[in-house]
Design a protein around this motif. Structure first.
Motif, PDB file in Angstrom:
ATOM      1  N   ARG A 168      -2.245  -2.348 -32.046  1.00 50.39           N
ATOM      2  CA  ARG A 168      -1.040  -2.194 -31.221  1.00 50.39           C
ATOM      3  C   ARG A 168       0.026  -3.163 -31.700  1.00 50.39           C
ATOM      4  NH1 ARG A 168      -3.086  -0.066 -26.243  1.00 50.39           N
ATOM      5  NH2 ARG A 168      -0.900   0.282 -25.675  1.00 50.39           N
ATOM      6  N   ASN A 221       3.314   2.843 -25.692  1.00 52.12           N
ATOM      7  CA  ASN A 221       2.498   2.422 -24.553  1.00 52.12           C
ATOM      8  C   ASN A 221       1.560   3.570 -24.191  1.00 52.12           C
ATOM      9  OD1 ASN A 221       1.459   1.766 -21.988  1.00 52.12           O
ATOM     10  ND2 ASN A 221       3.264   0.570 -21.460  1.00 52.12           N
ATOM     11  N   LEU A 222       0.354   3.552 -24.751  1.00 58.46           N
ATOM     12  CA  LEU A 222      -0.568   4.663 -24.558  1.00 58.46           C
ATOM     13  C   LEU A 222      -1.008   4.787 -23.103  1.00 58.46           C
ATOM     14  CD1 LEU A 222      -2.863   4.500 -27.727  1.00 58.46           C
ATOM     15  CD2 LEU A 222      -0.769   5.811 -27.355  1.00 58.46           C
ATOM     16  N   GLU A 223      -1.089   3.662 -22.392  1.00 56.76           N
ATOM     17  CA  GLU A 223      -1.503   3.721 -20.986  1.00 56.76           C
ATOM     18  C   GLU A 223      -0.519   4.549 -20.156  1.00 56.76           C
ATOM     19  OE1 GLU A 223      -3.428   0.408 -22.977  1.00 56.76           O
ATOM     20  OE2 GLU A 223      -1.320   0.959 -22.786  1.00 56.76           O
ATOM     21  N   GLU A 224       0.776   4.335 -20.398  1.00 56.99           N
ATOM     22  CA  GLU A 224       1.795   5.123 -19.693  1.00 56.99           C
ATOM     23  C   GLU A 224       1.742   6.574 -20.130  1.00 56.99           C
ATOM     24  OE1 GLU A 224       3.748   4.302 -17.208  1.00 56.99           O
ATOM     25  OE2 GLU A 224       2.835   2.302 -17.159  1.00 56.99           O
ATOM     26  N   VAL A 241      -0.942   8.176 -21.070  1.00 50.63           N
ATOM     27  CA  VAL A 241      -2.105   8.769 -20.407  1.00 50.63           C
ATOM     28  C   VAL A 241      -1.737   9.177 -18.985  1.00 50.63           C
ATOM     29  CG1 VAL A 241      -4.392   8.260 -19.476  1.00 50.63           C
ATOM     30  CG2 VAL A 241      -3.835   7.600 -21.818  1.00 50.63           C
ATOM     31  N   LYS A 242      -1.017   8.302 -18.280  1.00 49.24           N
ATOM     32  CA  LYS A 242      -0.612   8.610 -16.902  1.00 49.24           C
ATOM     33  C   LYS A 242       0.287   9.838 -16.839  1.00 49.24           C
ATOM     34  CE  LYS A 242      -0.873   3.864 -15.125  1.00 49.24           C
ATOM     35  NZ  LYS A 242      -0.072   2.728 -14.587  1.00 49.24           N
ATOM     36  N   GLU A 244      -6.789  11.022 -22.081  1.00 48.87           N
ATOM     37  CA  GLU A 244      -7.469   9.810 -21.633  1.00 48.87           C
ATOM     38  C   GLU A 244      -8.767   9.587 -22.397  1.00 48.87           C
ATOM     39  OE1 GLU A 244      -8.725   7.660 -17.403  1.00 48.87           O
ATOM     40  OE2 GLU A 244      -8.470   9.839 -17.495  1.00 48.87           O
ATOM     41  N   TYR A 288      -8.015   8.220 -25.755  1.00 47.86           N
ATOM     42  CA  TYR A 288      -7.576   6.829 -25.645  1.00 47.86           C
ATOM     43  C   TYR A 288      -8.788   5.887 -25.621  1.00 47.86           C
ATOM     44  CZ  TYR A 288      -6.062   2.543 -23.331  1.00 47.86           C
ATOM     45  OH  TYR A 288      -5.860   1.225 -23.011  1.00 47.86           O
ATOM     46  N   TYR A 289      -9.806   6.223 -24.822  1.00 45.52           N
ATOM     47  CA  TYR A 289     -10.983   5.361 -24.733  1.00 45.52           C
ATOM     48  C   TYR A 289     -11.802   5.391 -26.021  1.00 45.52           C
ATOM     49  CZ  TYR A 289      -9.951   4.739 -19.805  1.00 45.52           C
ATOM     50  OH  TYR A 289      -9.343   4.398 -18.628  1.00 45.52           O
ATOM     51  N   ASN A 306      -9.755   3.056 -28.379  1.00 47.73           N
ATOM     52  CA  ASN A 306      -9.541   1.679 -27.943  1.00 47.73           C
ATOM     53  C   ASN A 306     -10.849   0.886 -27.881  1.00 47.73           C
ATOM     54  OD1 ASN A 306      -7.590  -0.266 -27.161  1.00 47.73           O
ATOM     55  ND2 ASN A 306      -8.275  -0.099 -25.041  1.00 47.73           N
TER      56      ASN A 306
END
Length: 570
Positions: free
Chosen positions: A286, A402-405, A407-408, A414, A417-418, A421
């Motif tokens: 990142r 921002n992968l978290e955003e 994913v949301k 998701e 992503y896991y 990561n």
């Protein structure tokens, strides 16, 4: 639960014997009917009817309303039974009831006496006449008197100089007084006993001063011990810190040598990358654009056991989405228009090695699903093919998103992503590791000077000051571009302020002030006088022939010759 309001009728109020009878009855109801009785006074205070001292503390008066509260299985019978007791004269019916009541009183008295005797401080109770009624074991030890010797005696006979009559008359505390009792010096606290606004006596609590001093000595010893423990803890913390620093700064694989920087943030990232190189796990790098994500990915690959196998980079946003599947997995001949031959994909070409998926956050959701399969199963089919191809490939992905955003919002899967990561590495932006700028600038200066075949060897302190002050939104890549620009533009072998772009220095051409006429009366002087004055001012301001030449647009040799001509020294 059942509640009933009744009137307490005993003419003497709730004296201790009446309270004992209520306790006895409450125990019988609880044992026979499995029901608990509580008494609530008019102020809302509720106590269990089996607690003698709690009941007595309600201090019920004749004619006062109370509430009987019953909780259990037979609440109606319990309340009726207890109501009849409260309406009675509380006279025991037989010797058995008297014995039970006396047992309750004795049990509570023994309990109170045990508590009283177990108190570590000296404790004396006097009545309203100042006569001693209680004298605990600690008081015996401190004063040297035995309780049977002093009970009934006036307190003044035991503690000379005490003004007990004043305390019993005024009802005021006397705290922290020093007195002598027997052979002991003590510190006393005297508190009056006041019930229903009537002073019924006083309690004297005292401590031997020698005991207090011993406690203070022990406290000092404890403080000293605590200070030593704190020093030990501090030493342990320093040792742990040094151990972590040693682990972080331990000799990295030679593959990490191209990465320039000594800042703590960068070294932390490199330490994680070095550990990741020892495994086959997927890595997610990142960081903002230009922070060197590909450089880290290459270092991980070439420090790993896969270093002799291919390192294949895929720039995800540079490949159009319709073609990305073919690029990654290949295609069979004739699978689509233009597919005139079989093509091997990047994963197949990287078999045994590493695939670096740069800017994976730009990949569409459809391709994310297909990528997930190869991460899970390590297999795929070429576009237009039916044969399942298995590969041994390590995946390193990188993103500035921002992968978290994402994913949301549903823009990034998701589950993918896991999968990516597993080992995250965060590269800090250049503005958060500015201590690395001098080393990076020198590295780029040496590297680019050789590539551009220019003899530029240094950066002035003034120029470096501006490099350190700039925010670097483009990070290391932007710094490299600025150094390359400066090398190309400089007329000398030193990079100075004028060689840096104005967006770095904040100095525009309009900001510069030029000398128009050094002669205040406006007369035109010979050209050589202007030249001498300009050279003099430039040397005074810039302190060297090189720097003065840059400001004047001349070579340093020209400035040196002019300085000798006019007798000017630097």
């Amino acid at each position: 639960m059942l509640q009933r309001e009744v009137v307490f009728c005993h003419p003497k109020g709730l004296h201790i014997r009446a309270a004992a009878m209520m306790v006895q009855k409450a125990h019988e109801i609880e044992h026979n009917w499995g029901t608990n009785i509580y008494i609530r006074n008019r102020y809302g205070r509720e106590v269990p009817a089996t607690a003698l001292m709690a009941l007595h503390s309600l201090n019920l008066k004749f004619g006062e309303k109370v509430t009987i509260v019953a909780k259990g299985s037979r609440v109606v019978e319990a309340v009726d039974c207890f109501d009849r007791l409260l309406q009675s004269d509380f006279s025991p019916k037989n010797s058995e009831e008297i014995e039970k009541m006396d047992n309750i009183l004795e049990e509570n008295a023994l309990t109170s006496d045990t508590i009283f005797q177990s108190i570590a401080d000296g404790l004396i109770v006097v009545n309203k006449k100042g006569c001693i009624t209680m004298f605990n074991r600690a008081a015996e030890e401190i004063t040297g008197f035995k309780s049977h010797e002093v009970i009934g005696e006036k307190i003044e006979n035991i503690i000379p100089g005490i003004k007990m009559q004043n305390i019993l008359r005024d009802g005021r505390d006397e705290l922290g007084s020093k007195k002598v009792i027997g052979k002991s010096a003590v510190v006393t606290d005297i508190t009056p006993i006041i019930i229903n606004n009537e002073i019924l006596g006083a309690v004297i609590v005292f401590q031997d001063i020698l005991q207090i001093e011993r406690l203070i000595d022990k406290l000092d010893e404890f403080k000293e011990l605590k200070a030593r423990i704190d020093l030990i803890n501090e030493a342990v913390a320093k040792a742990e810190y040094l151990e972590e620093e040693l682990k972080r700064t331990q000799k990295l694989d030679s593959a990490f040598e191209p990465i320039v920087g000594r800042s703590g943030r960068l070294q932390d990232a490199l330490a994680i990358a070095s550990k990741a190189a020892e495994t086959h796990s997927t890595v997610l790098i990142r960081g903002e654009s230009g922070t060197g994500k590909e450089l880290i990915a290459r270092a991980i690959h070439y420090a790993s056991r896969r270093k002799d196998k291919p390192f294949v980079r895929v720039n995800c946003p540079a490949i159009p989405s319709p073609l990305l599947e073919s690029e990654l997995f290949g295609h069979e001949k004739g699978s689509f228009t233009g597919a005139i031959y079989q093509k091997l994909g990047r994963f197949e070409l990287a078999n045994g090695g590493t695939v670096f998926l740069d800017e994976i956050g730009e990949m569409n959701v459809e391709m994310q699903a297909k990528l997930l399969r190869i991460l899970q199963e390590r297999e795929f089919e070429r576009v237009g093919g039916t044969q399942t191809i298995k590969v041994d490939v390590r995946v390193i992905a990188a993103t500035n998103r921002n992968l978290e955003e994402m994913v949301k919002s549903g823009a990034f899967r998701e589950d993918l992503y896991y999968r990516l990561n597993v080992v995250p590495i965060v590269l800090p932006p250049l503005r958060k590791r500015k201590e690395d700028i001098p080393d990076l600038a020198e590295h780029f200066l040496n590297k680019l000077s050789r590539e551009l075949e220019k003899d530029v060897t240094a950066i002035t302190r003034r120029a470096m000051k501006y490099l350190l002050g700039y925010d670097w939104p483009g990070n290391v890549r932007e710094l490299e571009n600025v150094i390359e620009r400066a090398i190309n533009l400089t007329d000398d072998n030193v990079i100075d302020i004028d060689d840096l772009p104005t967006y770095v220095t904040g100095i525009s051409i309009e900001d510069k002030q030029f000398l128009v006429n050094p002669d205040s009366d406006g007369e035109i002087a010979p050209f050589e006088e202007y030249e001498k004055e300009i050279i003099k001012l430039a040397l005074k301001k810039y302190k060297s022939f090189n720097a003065a030449g840059k400001a004047l647009g001349l070579t340093h040799k020209t400035v040196a010759a002019k300085a000798r001509k006019y007798g000017l020294l630097v």
